[in-house]
Motif scaffolding. Structure first.
Motif, mmCIF file in Angstrom:
data_model
loop_
_atom_site.group_PDB
_atom_site.id
_atom_site.type_symbol
_atom_site.label_atom_id
_atom_site.label_comp_id
_atom_site.label_asym_id
_atom_site.label_seq_id
_atom_site.Cartn_x
_atom_site.Cartn_y
_atom_site.Cartn_z
ATOM 1 N N THR A 119 -1.345 -0.628 -24.013
ATOM 2 C CA THR A 119 -0.094 -0.518 -24.754
ATOM 3 C C THR A 119 1.079 -0.249 -23.816
ATOM 4 O O THR A 119 2.163 -0.830 -23.977
ATOM 5 C CB THR A 119 -0.190 0.601 -25.811
ATOM 6 O OG1 THR A 119 -1.249 0.285 -26.723
ATOM 7 C CG2 THR A 119 1.106 0.748 -26.577
ATOM 8 N N ALA A 120 0.866 0.604 -22.825
ATOM 9 C CA ALA A 120 1.937 0.908 -21.869
ATOM 10 C C ALA A 120 2.354 -0.343 -21.095
ATOM 11 O O ALA A 120 3.546 -0.605 -20.900
ATOM 12 C CB ALA A 120 1.473 2.007 -20.911
ATOM 13 N N ARG A 123 4.316 -2.713 -23.366
ATOM 14 C CA ARG A 123 5.698 -2.276 -23.606
ATOM 15 C C ARG A 123 6.598 -2.603 -22.414
ATOM 16 O O ARG A 123 7.766 -2.973 -22.581
ATOM 17 C CB ARG A 123 5.718 -0.775 -23.917
ATOM 18 C CG ARG A 123 5.190 -0.457 -25.316
ATOM 19 C CD ARG A 123 5.072 1.026 -25.562
ATOM 20 N NE ARG A 123 4.673 1.299 -26.941
ATOM 21 C CZ ARG A 123 4.239 2.473 -27.379
ATOM 22 N NH1 ARG A 123 4.142 3.500 -26.526
ATOM 23 N NH2 ARG A 123 3.898 2.628 -28.642
ATOM 24 N N ARG A 126 7.266 -6.283 -22.487
ATOM 25 C CA ARG A 126 8.236 -6.579 -23.546
ATOM 26 C C ARG A 126 9.666 -6.481 -22.999
ATOM 27 O O ARG A 126 10.514 -7.324 -23.308
ATOM 28 C CB ARG A 126 8.046 -5.617 -24.712
ATOM 29 C CG ARG A 126 9.094 -5.774 -25.823
ATOM 30 C CD ARG A 126 8.829 -6.988 -26.646
ATOM 31 N NE ARG A 126 9.953 -7.328 -27.514
ATOM 32 C CZ ARG A 126 9.834 -8.044 -28.626
ATOM 33 N NH1 ARG A 126 8.646 -8.465 -29.016
ATOM 34 N NH2 ARG A 126 10.876 -8.345 -29.344
ATOM 35 N N THR A 127 9.931 -5.488 -22.166
ATOM 36 C CA THR A 127 11.281 -5.348 -21.607
ATOM 37 C C THR A 127 11.611 -6.524 -20.695
ATOM 38 O O THR A 127 12.768 -6.954 -20.625
ATOM 39 C CB THR A 127 11.439 -4.031 -20.831
ATOM 40 O OG1 THR A 127 10.633 -4.041 -19.648
ATOM 41 C CG2 THR A 127 11.061 -2.838 -21.689
ATOM 42 N N ASP A 130 12.378 -9.500 -22.984
ATOM 43 C CA ASP A 130 13.661 -9.260 -23.642
ATOM 44 C C ASP A 130 14.813 -9.624 -22.714
ATOM 45 O O ASP A 130 15.820 -10.206 -23.150
ATOM 46 C CB ASP A 130 13.777 -7.797 -24.069
ATOM 47 C CG ASP A 130 12.973 -7.476 -25.318
ATOM 48 O OD1 ASP A 130 12.513 -8.430 -25.992
ATOM 49 O OD2 ASP A 130 12.797 -6.281 -25.618
ATOM 50 N N TYR A 264 -1.986 -7.557 -28.174
ATOM 51 C CA TYR A 264 -0.916 -7.100 -27.288
ATOM 52 C C TYR A 264 0.122 -8.182 -27.037
ATOM 53 O O TYR A 264 1.292 -7.868 -26.773
ATOM 54 C CB TYR A 264 -1.529 -6.585 -25.979
ATOM 55 C CG TYR A 264 -2.414 -5.394 -26.244
ATOM 56 C CD1 TYR A 264 -1.892 -4.106 -26.267
ATOM 57 C CD2 TYR A 264 -3.763 -5.560 -26.563
ATOM 58 C CE1 TYR A 264 -2.686 -3.004 -26.565
ATOM 59 C CE2 TYR A 264 -4.570 -4.468 -26.864
ATOM 60 C CZ TYR A 264 -4.024 -3.198 -26.865
ATOM 61 O OH TYR A 264 -4.810 -2.115 -27.181
ATOM 62 N N MET A 267 2.837 -7.596 -29.295
ATOM 63 C CA MET A 267 3.721 -6.494 -28.907
ATOM 64 C C MET A 267 4.767 -6.968 -27.895
ATOM 65 O O MET A 267 5.894 -6.470 -27.863
ATOM 66 C CB MET A 267 2.919 -5.362 -28.270
ATOM 67 C CG MET A 267 1.959 -4.647 -29.170
ATOM 68 S SD MET A 267 1.157 -3.281 -28.253
ATOM 69 C CE MET A 267 -0.117 -2.813 -29.414
ATOM 70 N N ILE A 268 4.377 -7.925 -27.077
ATOM 71 C CA ILE A 268 5.216 -8.373 -25.967
ATOM 72 C C ILE A 268 6.204 -9.444 -26.409
ATOM 73 O O ILE A 268 7.363 -9.456 -25.988
ATOM 74 C CB ILE A 268 4.320 -8.911 -24.829
ATOM 75 C CG1 ILE A 268 3.379 -7.807 -24.338
ATOM 76 C CG2 ILE A 268 5.157 -9.454 -23.676
ATOM 77 C CD1 ILE A 268 2.200 -8.323 -23.515
#
Length: 288
Positions: A119-120, A123, A126-127, A130, A264, A267-268
């Protein structure tokens, strides 16, 4: 002693202050091989800090993509030091001199990670995506040089090379996808082609704006450094795509579906399951 073969210098990072000279195509013999040699691409490590990716299937635009991302974002990627080309018997060979990134691919690490670490990492990734999504687009769907997108659907499909330009609108891109499908499968898929002409303009929809995407988002292309920082490698397919394209190619590449990676991915990346299913169906028809 044989004379060194001539080569063209397309780019050199003038800011690099290493006292040692950058490696060149003539320095490759005897270098440590990092990856198995394929028909058109090879990767070797040199002087501890460099790798050179080279071959007839390596193109300067891969390095140009990386230079663009490095200039425009804070996404961790290998630094590009030089781009060379030379004519060899097998054709024009491109050489990309890059930073060696220490670490292990996320693919090799995945089974050893617990949910919290997965998960870390998700995340953080994901940044990165983005940031790519927020880049100011050039007003077209295509590669950074103004040509068509670098996806295999366009570059490696029989007859697709006839198109040399980008697409101003999603409708033009969709028309080309259908054209590529028709070129690949021919008359035997004539009825399915007409069906796609009817339905794809409705279902293959993003928000109308191009976004810059890596377009080969797989765990093998994520290096996890010793300090746990994820680094994205292999930018050869990056281009300006519709918003749904990255998710679609990521799910298609997850062909085995034999672990929890898809949990995951969502999530991304923003999810576009409808577009993903349609594109995956077309690719399966074309390539299997």
């Amino acid at each position: 002693m044989p004379k060194a073969a001539p080569y063209d210098v397309l780019f050199v990072d003038q800011s690099q202050n290493d006292p040692n000279p950058l490696p060149t195509p003539n320095d490759i013999d005897g270098s440590e091989v990092l990856l198995n040699q394929s028909s058109g691409s090879r990767l070797v490590r040199m002087q501890q800090k460099f790798v050179i990716k080279f071959g007839i299937h390596v193109h300067p635009i891969e390095a140009r993509n990386m230079l663009y991302v490095a200039k425009s974002t804070t996404v961790p990627i290998p630094r590009v030091y030089a781009i060379y080309q030379r004519q060899e018997e097998r054709g024009v060979v491109t050489y990309i001199v890059m930073q060696y990134v220490a670490g292990t691919t996320l693919l090799n690490l995945w089974s050893s990670l617990d949910r919290a670490r997965k998960t870390a990492i998700a995340r953080i990734l994901r940044t990165y995506f983005d940031q790519l999504r927020q880049l100011q687009h050039p007003g077209y769907f295509g590669n950074i040089a103004g040509g068509p997108p670098l996806d295999d659907m366009f570059s490696a499909t029989r007859g697709a090379h006839v198109v040399k330009t980008s697409f101003a609108a999603e409708d033009e891109l969709i028309d080309y996808i259908i054209r590529v499908y028709s070129l690949y499968l021919g008359e035997r898929a004539a009825h399915k082609t007409r069906y796609y002409q009817h339905v794809l303009p409705t279902v293959l929809r993003g928000n109308g704006s191009p976004v810059f995407r890596h377009n080969d988002f797989q765990r093998k292309n994520i290096m996890i450094q010793p300090d746990e920082t994820p680094v994205i490698i292999d930018w050869e397919f990056a281009s300006w795509y519709p918003t749904y394209w990255e998710y679609s190619t990521a799910t298609f590449a997850n062909g085995g579906w034999n672990d929890d990676w898809h949990d995951y991915v969502r999530m991304i990346l923003d999810e576009y399951p409808t577009q993903s299913l349609w594109l995956s169906s077309m690719k399966l028809e074309m390539w299997t």
